[in-house]
Motif scaffolding. Sequence first.
Motif, PDB file in Angstrom:
ATOM      1  N   ILE A   1       0.486  -1.287  -0.371  1.00  0.00           N
ATOM      2  CA  ILE A   1       0.408  -0.099   0.124  1.00  0.00           C
ATOM      3  C   ILE A   1       0.648   1.720   0.257  1.00  0.00           C
ATOM      4  N   ILE A   2       0.127   2.179  -0.951  1.00  0.00           N
ATOM      5  CA  ILE A   2       1.447   2.988  -1.413  1.00  0.00           C
ATOM      6  C   ILE A   2       0.447   4.248  -1.294  1.00  0.00           C
ATOM      7  N   VAL A   3       1.367   5.261   0.010  1.00  0.00           N
ATOM      8  CA  VAL A   3       0.781   6.664  -0.169  1.00  0.00           C
ATOM      9  C   VAL A   3       0.793   7.927  -1.193  1.00  0.00           C
ATOM     10  N   LEU A   4       0.609   8.278  -2.255  1.00  0.00           N
ATOM     11  CA  LEU A   4       1.023   9.288  -3.121  1.00  0.00           C
ATOM     12  C   LEU A   4       0.296  10.736  -2.231  1.00  0.00           C
ATOM     13  N   SER A   5       1.659  11.508  -2.572  1.00  0.00           N
ATOM     14  CA  SER A   5       0.366  13.190  -2.083  1.00  0.00           C
ATOM     15  C   SER A   5       1.308  14.355  -2.658  1.00  0.00           C
ATOM     16  N   MET A   6       0.393  14.702  -2.718  1.00  0.00           N
ATOM     17  CA  MET A   6       1.165  16.362  -2.929  1.00  0.00           C
ATOM     18  C   MET A   6       1.247  16.942  -1.302  1.00  0.00           C
ATOM     19  N   ILE A   7       2.309  17.900  -1.339  1.00  0.00           N
ATOM     20  CA  ILE A   7       1.563  18.184   0.369  1.00  0.00           C
ATOM     21  C   ILE A   7       2.445  19.455   0.599  1.00  0.00           C
ATOM     22  N   THR A   8       1.915  20.256   1.169  1.00  0.00           N
ATOM     23  CA  THR A   8       2.179  21.660   2.199  1.00  0.00           C
ATOM     24  C   THR A   8       3.729  21.689   3.116  1.00  0.00           C
ATOM     25  N   LEU A   9       3.498  22.631   3.334  1.00  0.00           N
ATOM     26  CA  LEU A   9       4.997  22.238   4.798  1.00  0.00           C
ATOM     27  C   LEU A   9       4.169  22.008   5.926  1.00  0.00           C
ATOM     28  N   ASP A  10       3.550  22.452   5.635  1.00  0.00           N
ATOM     29  CA  ASP A  10       2.252  21.991   7.142  1.00  0.00           C
ATOM     30  C   ASP A  10       1.146  21.089   6.960  1.00  0.00           C
ATOM     31  N   GLY A  11       1.103  20.061   5.811  1.00  0.00           N
ATOM     32  CA  GLY A  11       0.805  18.885   5.867  1.00  0.00           C
ATOM     33  C   GLY A  11      -0.282  18.743   4.738  1.00  0.00           C
ATOM     34  N   VAL A  12      -0.824  20.235   4.462  1.00  0.00           N
ATOM     35  CA  VAL A  12      -2.213  20.480   4.386  1.00  0.00           C
ATOM     36  C   VAL A  12      -2.317  19.337   2.744  1.00  0.00           C
ATOM     37  N   ILE A  13      -2.963  18.676   1.915  1.00  0.00           N
ATOM     38  CA  ILE A  13      -2.731  17.982   0.424  1.00  0.00           C
ATOM     39  C   ILE A  13      -4.229  18.111   0.178  1.00  0.00           C
ATOM     40  N   GLN A  14      -5.408  19.037   0.820  1.00  0.00           N
ATOM     41  CA  GLN A  14      -6.591  19.719  -0.427  1.00  0.00           C
ATOM     42  C   GLN A  14      -6.227  20.292  -1.271  1.00  0.00           C
ATOM     43  N   SER A  15      -6.752  19.547  -2.374  1.00  0.00           N
ATOM     44  CA  SER A  15      -7.374  20.309  -3.586  1.00  0.00           C
ATOM     45  C   SER A  15      -6.262  21.021  -3.984  1.00  0.00           C
ATOM     46  N   PRO A  16      -5.034  20.218  -4.560  1.00  0.00           N
ATOM     47  CA  PRO A  16      -3.998  20.790  -5.092  1.00  0.00           C
ATOM     48  C   PRO A  16      -3.735  20.765  -6.527  1.00  0.00           C
ATOM     49  N   GLY A  17      -5.500  19.699  -7.422  1.00  0.00           N
ATOM     50  CA  GLY A  17      -5.005  20.654  -8.900  1.00  0.00           C
ATOM     51  C   GLY A  17      -6.133  20.952  -9.348  1.00  0.00           C
ATOM     52  N   GLY A  18      -6.419  21.798  -8.289  1.00  0.00           N
ATOM     53  CA  GLY A  18      -7.528  23.438  -9.450  1.00  0.00           C
ATOM     54  C   GLY A  18      -8.446  23.937  -8.442  1.00  0.00           C
TER      55      GLY A  18
ATOM     56  N   PRO B   1      -1.129  -5.825  -8.276  1.00  0.00           N
ATOM     57  CA  PRO B   1      -0.023  -4.117  -8.935  1.00  0.00           C
ATOM     58  C   PRO B   1      -0.166  -3.703  -7.514  1.00  0.00           C
ATOM     59  N   GLU B   2       0.873  -3.220  -7.365  1.00  0.00           N
ATOM     60  CA  GLU B   2       0.245  -2.267  -5.959  1.00  0.00           C
ATOM     61  C   GLU B   2      -0.670  -1.705  -5.655  1.00  0.00           C
ATOM     62  N   ILE B   3      -0.668  -1.172  -4.866  1.00  0.00           N
ATOM     63  CA  ILE B   3      -1.971  -0.525  -4.493  1.00  0.00           C
ATOM     64  C   ILE B   3      -1.924   0.679  -3.960  1.00  0.00           C
ATOM     65  N   GLN B   4      -2.375   1.992  -4.509  1.00  0.00           N
ATOM     66  CA  GLN B   4      -2.202   3.125  -4.442  1.00  0.00           C
ATOM     67  C   GLN B   4      -2.954   4.100  -3.670  1.00  0.00           C
ATOM     68  N   VAL B   5      -2.284   4.796  -2.930  1.00  0.00           N
ATOM     69  CA  VAL B   5      -3.900   5.754  -1.782  1.00  0.00           C
ATOM     70  C   VAL B   5      -3.205   7.077  -2.202  1.00  0.00           C
ATOM     71  N   TRP B   6      -4.123   7.633  -3.114  1.00  0.00           N
ATOM     72  CA  TRP B   6      -4.448   9.074  -3.868  1.00  0.00           C
ATOM     73  C   TRP B   6      -5.265  10.318  -2.646  1.00  0.00           C
ATOM     74  N   GLY B   7      -4.578  11.232  -2.623  1.00  0.00           N
ATOM     75  CA  GLY B   7      -5.902  11.985  -1.950  1.00  0.00           C
ATOM     76  C   GLY B   7      -6.229  11.741  -0.257  1.00  0.00           C
ATOM     77  N   SER B   8      -7.550  11.464  -0.470  1.00  0.00           N
ATOM     78  CA  SER B   8      -8.164  10.708   0.794  1.00  0.00           C
ATOM     79  C   SER B   8      -7.403  10.715   2.018  1.00  0.00           C
ATOM     80  N   SER B   9      -8.173  11.657   2.178  1.00  0.00           N
ATOM     81  CA  SER B   9      -6.862  12.355   4.292  1.00  0.00           C
ATOM     82  C   SER B   9      -7.342  11.138   4.784  1.00  0.00           C
TER      83      SER B   9
END
Length: 197
Positions: free
Chosen positions: A4-21, A119-127
Amino acid sequence: MRKIIVLSMITLDGVIQSPGGPKEDKSDGFKYGGWTEPYGDESYNQVVQEELKPASYLLGRKTFEIWEQYWPHHKDYWPGINEGNKYVLSTTRNQSDWNNTHFITMLADIQQLKESAGPEIQVWGSSELVHLLLSNDMVDELRLKIHPILLGRGKRLFDTAAVPKSYTLAEHIVTSTGVIIARYIRSGEVKTGQVAD
Protein backbone atom coordinates in the motif's frame (compact mmCIF):
# COMPACT_ATOMS: atom_id res chain seq x y z
CA MET A 1 1.62 -9.42 -0.29
CA ARG A 2 0.81 -6.21 -2.13
CA LYS A 3 2.24 -2.88 -1.02
CA ILE A 4 0.00 0.00 0.00
CA ILE A 5 1.60 3.19 -1.24
CA VAL A 6 0.40 6.66 -0.27
CA LEU A 7 1.11 9.27 -2.94
CA SER A 8 0.55 12.86 -1.98
CA MET A 9 1.21 16.45 -2.91
CA ILE A 10 1.70 18.14 0.44
CA THR A 11 2.48 21.58 1.85
CA LEU A 12 5.10 22.24 4.51
CA ASP A 13 2.32 22.30 7.10
CA GLY A 14 0.85 19.00 5.91
CA VAL A 15 -2.12 20.17 3.82
CA ILE A 16 -3.16 17.94 0.91
CA GLN A 17 -6.58 19.40 0.09
CA SER A 18 -7.43 20.36 -3.49
CA PRO A 19 -3.92 20.46 -4.99
CA GLY A 20 -5.07 20.29 -8.61
CA GLY A 21 -7.56 23.12 -9.04
CA PRO A 22 -9.95 25.58 -7.39
CA LYS A 23 -13.04 23.42 -7.95
CA GLU A 24 -11.54 20.15 -6.75
CA ASP A 25 -12.51 20.26 -3.05
CA LYS A 26 -13.90 23.46 -1.55
CA SER A 27 -15.18 21.81 1.62
CA ASP A 28 -14.88 23.79 4.86
CA GLY A 29 -14.40 26.98 2.84
CA PHE A 30 -11.01 25.96 1.43
CA LYS A 31 -9.95 28.69 -0.99
CA TYR A 32 -6.47 27.67 -2.13
CA GLY A 33 -7.39 24.96 -4.63
CA GLY A 34 -4.73 24.53 -7.30
CA TRP A 35 -1.84 25.43 -5.01
CA THR A 36 0.56 23.04 -6.81
CA GLU A 37 0.24 24.77 -10.20
CA PRO A 38 3.12 27.28 -9.77
CA TYR A 39 5.56 24.49 -8.87
CA GLY A 40 5.58 22.27 -11.94
CA ASP A 41 8.76 21.75 -13.95
CA GLU A 42 10.28 19.02 -16.13
CA SER A 43 11.56 16.94 -13.19
CA TYR A 44 8.20 17.16 -11.42
CA ASN A 45 6.33 16.12 -14.55
CA GLN A 46 8.63 13.14 -15.13
CA VAL A 47 7.92 11.84 -11.62
CA VAL A 48 4.17 12.29 -12.09
CA GLN A 49 4.26 10.39 -15.40
CA GLU A 50 6.07 7.52 -13.69
CA GLU A 51 3.45 7.46 -10.94
CA LEU A 52 0.62 7.29 -13.46
CA LYS A 53 1.63 3.82 -14.64
CA PRO A 54 -1.09 1.17 -14.12
CA ALA A 55 -1.87 0.16 -10.55
CA SER A 56 -4.80 -0.62 -8.30
CA TYR A 57 -6.29 2.33 -6.45
CA LEU A 58 -7.64 2.48 -2.91
CA LEU A 59 -9.70 5.60 -2.32
CA GLY A 60 -11.94 7.22 0.22
CA ARG A 61 -15.44 8.04 -0.96
CA LYS A 62 -14.92 11.81 -1.22
CA THR A 63 -11.76 11.50 -3.33
CA PHE A 64 -13.44 8.83 -5.43
CA GLU A 65 -16.37 11.12 -6.19
CA ILE A 66 -13.97 13.83 -7.38
CA TRP A 67 -12.19 11.27 -9.58
CA GLU A 68 -15.44 9.74 -10.82
CA GLN A 69 -16.53 13.09 -12.26
CA TYR A 70 -13.16 13.90 -13.84
CA TRP A 71 -11.02 10.96 -14.93
CA PRO A 72 -13.42 9.05 -17.19
CA HIS A 73 -13.41 12.17 -19.42
CA HIS A 74 -9.64 12.82 -19.24
CA LYS A 75 -8.24 9.34 -19.77
CA ASP A 76 -5.68 10.57 -22.32
CA TYR A 77 -3.75 12.25 -19.50
CA TRP A 78 -3.81 9.14 -17.27
CA PRO A 79 -3.67 6.05 -19.51
CA GLY A 80 -5.00 3.02 -17.68
CA ILE A 81 -6.98 4.87 -15.00
CA ASN A 82 -10.27 3.62 -16.40
CA GLU A 83 -9.02 0.03 -16.67
CA GLY A 84 -7.39 -0.02 -13.24
CA ASN A 85 -9.29 -1.51 -10.31
CA LYS A 86 -10.59 1.17 -7.99
CA TYR A 87 -11.44 0.06 -4.45
CA VAL A 88 -13.55 2.59 -2.58
CA LEU A 89 -13.95 2.50 1.19
CA SER A 90 -17.50 3.68 1.83
CA THR A 91 -20.49 2.91 4.02
CA THR A 92 -22.82 5.15 2.00
CA ARG A 93 -22.23 4.00 -1.59
CA ASN A 94 -22.11 0.59 -3.18
CA GLN A 95 -22.19 1.18 -6.94
CA SER A 96 -20.82 3.37 -9.71
CA ASP A 97 -21.03 3.44 -13.50
CA TRP A 98 -17.24 3.91 -13.66
CA ASN A 99 -15.84 0.58 -14.81
CA ASN A 100 -13.70 -1.55 -12.49
CA THR A 101 -15.00 0.15 -9.35
CA HIS A 102 -15.42 -2.02 -6.26
CA PHE A 103 -16.88 -0.81 -2.96
CA ILE A 104 -15.56 -2.09 0.34
CA THR A 105 -16.74 -1.24 3.84
CA MET A 106 -14.24 -2.44 6.44
CA LEU A 107 -10.58 -2.44 7.37
CA ALA A 108 -10.66 -6.23 7.00
CA ASP A 109 -11.53 -5.75 3.32
CA ILE A 110 -8.38 -3.66 2.89
CA GLN A 111 -6.28 -6.32 4.63
CA GLN A 112 -7.74 -8.97 2.35
CA LEU A 113 -6.96 -6.81 -0.68
CA LYS A 114 -3.39 -6.31 0.58
CA GLU A 115 -2.94 -10.07 0.92
CA SER A 116 -4.26 -10.79 -2.59
CA ALA A 117 -2.23 -11.04 -5.80
CA GLY A 118 -1.95 -8.06 -8.10
CA PRO A 119 -0.19 -4.75 -8.68
CA GLU A 120 0.72 -2.22 -6.01
CA ILE A 121 -2.17 -0.45 -4.30
CA GLN A 122 -1.96 3.32 -4.59
CA VAL A 123 -3.77 5.73 -2.28
CA TRP A 124 -4.20 9.26 -3.64
CA GLY A 125 -5.75 12.08 -1.60
CA SER A 126 -8.23 10.42 0.77
CA SER A 127 -6.99 12.01 4.00
CA GLU A 128 -9.41 10.14 6.28
CA LEU A 129 -8.49 6.83 4.66
CA VAL A 130 -4.78 7.58 5.04
CA HIS A 131 -5.35 8.34 8.74
CA LEU A 132 -7.10 4.97 9.10
CA LEU A 133 -4.27 3.14 7.32
CA LEU A 134 -1.54 4.83 9.36
CA SER A 135 -3.36 4.18 12.62
CA ASN A 136 -3.46 0.47 11.71
CA ASP A 137 0.14 0.27 10.45
CA MET A 138 -0.84 -0.59 6.87
CA VAL A 139 1.22 1.92 4.86
CA ASP A 140 4.31 0.39 3.26
CA GLU A 141 5.55 3.43 1.38
CA LEU A 142 5.07 7.21 1.24
CA ARG A 143 5.72 9.09 -1.99
CA LEU A 144 5.55 12.77 -1.10
CA LYS A 145 5.89 15.92 -3.14
CA ILE A 146 6.65 18.49 -0.46
CA HIS A 147 5.85 21.99 -1.73
CA PRO A 148 7.50 25.09 -0.25
CA ILE A 149 4.24 26.68 0.86
CA LEU A 150 2.21 27.09 4.05
CA LEU A 151 -1.59 27.19 3.85
CA GLY A 152 -2.54 27.15 7.52
CA ARG A 153 -5.81 25.32 6.98
CA GLY A 154 -7.15 22.42 4.97
CA LYS A 155 -7.26 18.63 5.12
CA ARG A 156 -3.99 17.16 6.30
CA LEU A 157 -2.13 13.99 5.43
CA PHE A 158 -1.13 13.16 9.00
CA ASP A 159 -3.09 13.22 12.25
CA THR A 160 -2.15 12.19 15.78
CA ALA A 161 -3.35 8.57 15.60
CA ALA A 162 -0.58 7.08 13.43
CA VAL A 163 1.24 4.03 14.78
CA PRO A 164 4.85 5.13 15.43
CA LYS A 165 7.09 3.73 12.66
CA SER A 166 10.35 4.69 11.04
CA TYR A 167 10.82 5.09 7.31
CA THR A 168 13.95 5.04 5.16
CA LEU A 169 14.49 7.57 2.40
CA ALA A 170 14.85 5.46 -0.75
CA GLU A 171 14.92 8.18 -3.42
CA HIS A 172 14.66 11.94 -3.61
CA ILE A 173 15.04 14.86 -5.93
CA VAL A 174 14.65 18.61 -5.51
CA THR A 175 12.98 20.37 -8.41
CA SER A 176 13.94 23.75 -9.82
CA THR A 177 10.90 25.25 -8.03
CA GLY A 178 11.94 23.90 -4.63
CA VAL A 179 9.64 20.89 -4.39
CA ILE A 180 11.22 17.97 -2.52
CA ILE A 181 10.03 14.72 -4.08
CA ALA A 182 10.80 11.91 -1.67
CA ARG A 183 10.09 8.19 -1.56
CA TYR A 184 10.05 6.68 1.93
CA ILE A 185 9.87 2.95 2.65
CA ARG A 186 8.71 1.64 6.02
CA SER A 187 11.75 0.28 7.85
CA GLY A 188 10.67 -0.68 11.35
CA GLU A 189 10.19 0.49 14.87
CA VAL A 190 11.05 3.95 16.14
CA LYS A 191 14.44 4.06 17.82
CA THR A 192 15.25 6.55 20.52
CA GLY A 193 18.37 7.56 22.37
CA GLN A 194 20.07 10.31 24.31
CA VAL A 195 21.57 13.28 22.53
CA ALA A 196 25.05 13.91 23.89
CA ASP A 197 25.26 16.54 26.63
